[in-house]
Design a protein around this motif. Structure first.
Motif, PDB file in Angstrom:
ATOM      1  N   MET B  65     -25.927  38.573-168.513  1.00  0.00           N
ATOM      2  CA  MET B  65     -24.855  39.466-169.199  1.00  0.00           C
ATOM      3  C   MET B  65     -23.722  38.150-169.482  1.00  0.00           C
ATOM      4  N   HIS B  66     -23.435  38.580-170.924  1.00  0.00           N
ATOM      5  CA  HIS B  66     -22.046  37.555-171.620  1.00  0.00           C
ATOM      6  C   HIS B  66     -21.123  38.446-171.783  1.00  0.00           C
ATOM      7  N   PHE B  67     -19.868  38.346-171.584  1.00  0.00           N
ATOM      8  CA  PHE B  67     -18.539  38.756-171.722  1.00  0.00           C
ATOM      9  C   PHE B  67     -17.992  37.942-172.585  1.00  0.00           C
ATOM     10  N   GLY B  68     -17.174  38.549-173.098  1.00  0.00           N
ATOM     11  CA  GLY B  68     -15.391  38.195-173.563  1.00  0.00           C
ATOM     12  C   GLY B  68     -16.094  37.359-175.276  1.00  0.00           C
ATOM     13  N   GLY B  69     -15.342  37.076-175.687  1.00  0.00           N
ATOM     14  CA  GLY B  69     -15.813  35.963-177.344  1.00  0.00           C
ATOM     15  C   GLY B  69     -16.459  37.024-177.948  1.00  0.00           C
ATOM     16  N   SER B  70     -17.441  37.699-177.651  1.00  0.00           N
ATOM     17  CA  SER B  70     -18.012  37.825-179.658  1.00  0.00           C
ATOM     18  C   SER B  70     -17.489  39.471-179.126  1.00  0.00           C
ATOM     19  N   ASN B  71     -17.885  40.694-180.308  1.00  0.00           N
ATOM     20  CA  ASN B  71     -17.345  41.441-180.302  1.00  0.00           C
ATOM     21  C   ASN B  71     -18.938  42.731-180.068  1.00  0.00           C
ATOM     22  N   ARG B  72     -19.633  41.609-179.483  1.00  0.00           N
ATOM     23  CA  ARG B  72     -19.998  43.145-178.513  1.00  0.00           C
ATOM     24  C   ARG B  72     -20.174  44.288-177.107  1.00  0.00           C
ATOM     25  N   ALA B  73     -20.599  45.304-178.112  1.00  0.00           N
ATOM     26  CA  ALA B  73     -19.824  46.285-176.734  1.00  0.00           C
ATOM     27  C   ALA B  73     -19.989  45.819-175.486  1.00  0.00           C
ATOM     28  N   ARG B  74     -19.115  46.143-174.761  1.00  0.00           N
ATOM     29  CA  ARG B  74     -19.542  46.383-173.237  1.00  0.00           C
ATOM     30  C   ARG B  74     -21.348  47.206-172.391  1.00  0.00           C
ATOM     31  N   PRO B  75     -21.098  46.755-171.119  1.00  0.00           N
ATOM     32  CA  PRO B  75     -22.944  47.288-170.904  1.00  0.00           C
ATOM     33  C   PRO B  75     -22.718  48.553-171.049  1.00  0.00           C
ATOM     34  N   GLY B  76     -23.530  49.620-170.894  1.00  0.00           N
ATOM     35  CA  GLY B  76     -23.129  51.419-170.679  1.00  0.00           C
ATOM     36  C   GLY B  76     -23.723  50.791-169.340  1.00  0.00           C
ATOM     37  N   ASP B  77     -23.835  51.914-169.189  1.00  0.00           N
ATOM     38  CA  ASP B  77     -23.859  52.379-167.111  1.00  0.00           C
ATOM     39  C   ASP B  77     -25.370  52.619-167.202  1.00  0.00           C
ATOM     40  N   ARG B  78     -26.043  52.808-168.549  1.00  0.00           N
ATOM     41  CA  ARG B  78     -27.200  52.833-167.651  1.00  0.00           C
ATOM     42  C   ARG B  78     -27.886  51.504-167.626  1.00  0.00           C
ATOM     43  N   GLU B  79     -28.083  50.081-168.415  1.00  0.00           N
ATOM     44  CA  GLU B  79     -27.588  48.903-168.068  1.00  0.00           C
ATOM     45  C   GLU B  79     -26.220  48.493-166.891  1.00  0.00           C
ATOM     46  N   LEU B  80     -25.985  48.411-167.218  1.00  0.00           N
ATOM     47  CA  LEU B  80     -24.864  48.119-165.314  1.00  0.00           C
ATOM     48  C   LEU B  80     -25.800  48.772-164.704  1.00  0.00           C
ATOM     49  N   ALA B  81     -26.472  49.788-163.982  1.00  0.00           N
ATOM     50  CA  ALA B  81     -27.598  50.770-162.768  1.00  0.00           C
ATOM     51  C   ALA B  81     -28.007  49.509-162.715  1.00  0.00           C
ATOM     52  N   ALA B  82     -28.885  49.540-163.804  1.00  0.00           N
ATOM     53  CA  ALA B  82     -30.146  48.943-164.115  1.00  0.00           C
ATOM     54  C   ALA B  82     -30.010  47.115-162.807  1.00  0.00           C
TER      55      ALA B  82
END
Lengths: 224, 258
Positions: B65-82
């Motif tokens: 998982m990458h955070f910040g920088g790009s304009n990529r959306a935050r991971p969704g609930d399903r992705e986080l749970a997995a």
């Protein structure tokens, strides 16, 4: 006529028993009906208020606070007399009464539900999310089962108060117990007996319920 | 197994993580020590995304998982749970579900998240309760268990998801001293079995014993890291030294009164 000299006589009320019974039925019907409707409103409002999106929460906060921070009697009168002028449609008394009582108690239920959910420690969310539960699963399996237990006592108290609240609909001529009392008074000119009887009937209905509520509360506290 | 690169996290104006990087090899145990408020727990909570990092990159196994920088959306609930399901976490305050028995606490992951049939979930749970020495407490509610027992149930609950990594956040800090041993024993056993673990701890002696790598964190950065014998006995950085000196003095005076 001094107070001591008043000759109490309840016997005439027997002739009005069917009217009294009808009034009591109306009171109970409004109580149960508006508790159910209020619960639906409160459940939706309370759970949606947990959202982090202010576009969702702001109108709900407004609704809850407007209904909690104005007197119920004013709300009933306003919905019956003022709202028809605003929207240009006549609202029958029973509709106005049902609407206001449901929205009023719904605002309190919403706060009970929101408070119950928020009272569950953050760690429960952490633990449930850490084993991979999704938001809905955390709510259903971890938060609500615990929160509902905490919501039950205030919910019961609010519902008991709701029975008394319904007496205010008599002001817009909904034929509840209190309204029938005023009708009997007008016919007999004996308000002291009539309103004493009305008070006793409310008490007879509510007292066992408050005892029951206390017992449930005690049992829930023990189960903790 | 775990790779954290340049992780940043702020709570409001308070910058808690200031570019943390850490590698954890498969089957190794990394202990994170440091003063309170240094960001240890936040780092751990970021690894399974209980906290949402502001910037940086986290890889656990083959999930990245990458955070910040790009304009990529935050991971969704399903992705986080997995993502979280693949990492086990044990908390300082146990956080057992009080309305469920020990058995159902452990079954929660397999039955609710993995949707295994009841029988299968129960077999897994009973096996894990036996592993942590609590087979006879399956029917007990958390309120009837000691702190040490609760924490062992919490470990079993995390293991029930069959995680590739275990994260332990000061798991003995809330325990009475006489209950610390039974919990550390279980952690040690997991380490011996080759479980990859990241442990935030105040038990420096335990870190020495069980960790392959010790990282000293202070003020939002990993100041120094190395094998326990090196970092704990011959720290190079002055901040590490002063932290450990305080600790050694405490141990010294404590054993002196024995």
């Amino acid at each position: 006529m001094t107070g001591a000299g008043y000759a109490w006589d309840f016997s005439f009320l027997w002739a009005y028993r069917s009217l009294i019974l009808t009034g009591l039925e109306v009171t109970i019907a409004y109580t149960i009906g508006t508790i159910v409707l209020g619960l639906v409103v409160g459940l939706v409002t309370g759970l949606l208020r947990l959202s982090r999106n202010p576009i969702i929460t702001a109108p709900l906060v407004a609704y809850v606070e407007i209904f909690r921070c104005t007197p119920l009697l004013v709300q009933i009168v306003w919905f019956y007399y003022a709202l028809p002028v605003v929207i240009g449609v006549d609202i029958p008394a029973h509709v106005a009464a049902t609407l206001v009582l449901s929205l009023y108690t719904g605002a309190f239920y919403a706060e009970i539900i929101r408070g119950g959910v928020n009272s569950i420690e953050r760690g429960q969310w952490d633990a449930a999310r850490a084993i991979g539960m999704r938001r809905g699963q955390v709510m259903r399996h971890v938060i609500l089962p615990q929160a509902v237990k905490r919501m039950i006592p205030p919910f019961m108290n609010q519902s008991i108060i709701q029975l008394k609240n319904t007496s205010l609909v008599s002001t817009i001529a909904v034929a509840d117990l209190l309204y029938e009392g005023t009708i009997i008074t007008a016919a007999t000119y004996r308000p002291l007996e009539v309103y004493t009887m009305v008070a006793i009937i409310y008490f007879i209905v509510l007292f066992p319920l408050t005892i029951a509520a206390q017992q449930v509360e005690r049992r829930l506290a023990r189960a903790d | 197994m775990i790779e954290i690169a340049d992780l940043w996290k702020a709570f409001g104006p308070h910058q808690v993580l200031k570019g943390v990087s850490l590698r954890v090899e498969r089957g190794s145990v990394v202990a994170i020590i440091g003063p309170s408020g240094s960001g240890k727990s936040t780092l751990l909570r970021c690894i399974n995304l209980l906290e949402d990092p502001d910037r940086g990159c986290i890889r656990v196994g083959d999930r990245e998982m990458h955070f910040g920088g790009s304009n990529r959306a935050r991971p969704g609930d399903r992705e986080l749970a997995a993502f979280r399901a693949a990492t086990g976490m044990v908390f300082q305050h146990f956080n057992l579900f009080p309305h469920m028995t020990a058995l159902h606490n452990v079954m929660a992951g397999p039955s609710i998240v993995r949707r295994l049939p009841r029988r299968e979930a129960e077999d897994i749970a009973r096996g894990l309760l036996a592993k942590v020495g609590l087979a006879d407490k399956a029917a007990a509610y958390p309120s009837h268990l000691s702190g040490g027992q609760r924490q062992r149930v919490a470990i079993a609950r995390a293991l029930a998801m069959n995680p590739s990594v275990m994260l332990c956040d000061e798991v003995t800090s809330a325990l009475d001293p006489e209950l610390v041993g039974e919990v550390l024993g279980v952690i040690e056993q997991l380490a011996e079995e080759g479980m990859t673990m990241v442990i935030v701890t105040h038990e420096v002696a335990f870190a020495h014993e069980v960790a392959d790598l010790v990282a000293f964190m202070s003020d939002g950065v990993i100041v120094e890291s190395g094998p326990p014998s090196q970092l704990l006995e011959h720290p190079e950085n002055p901040r590490t030294r002063s932290f450990l000196a305080r600790f050694h003095r405490f141990v010294g005076s404590f054993s002196g009164t024995q």
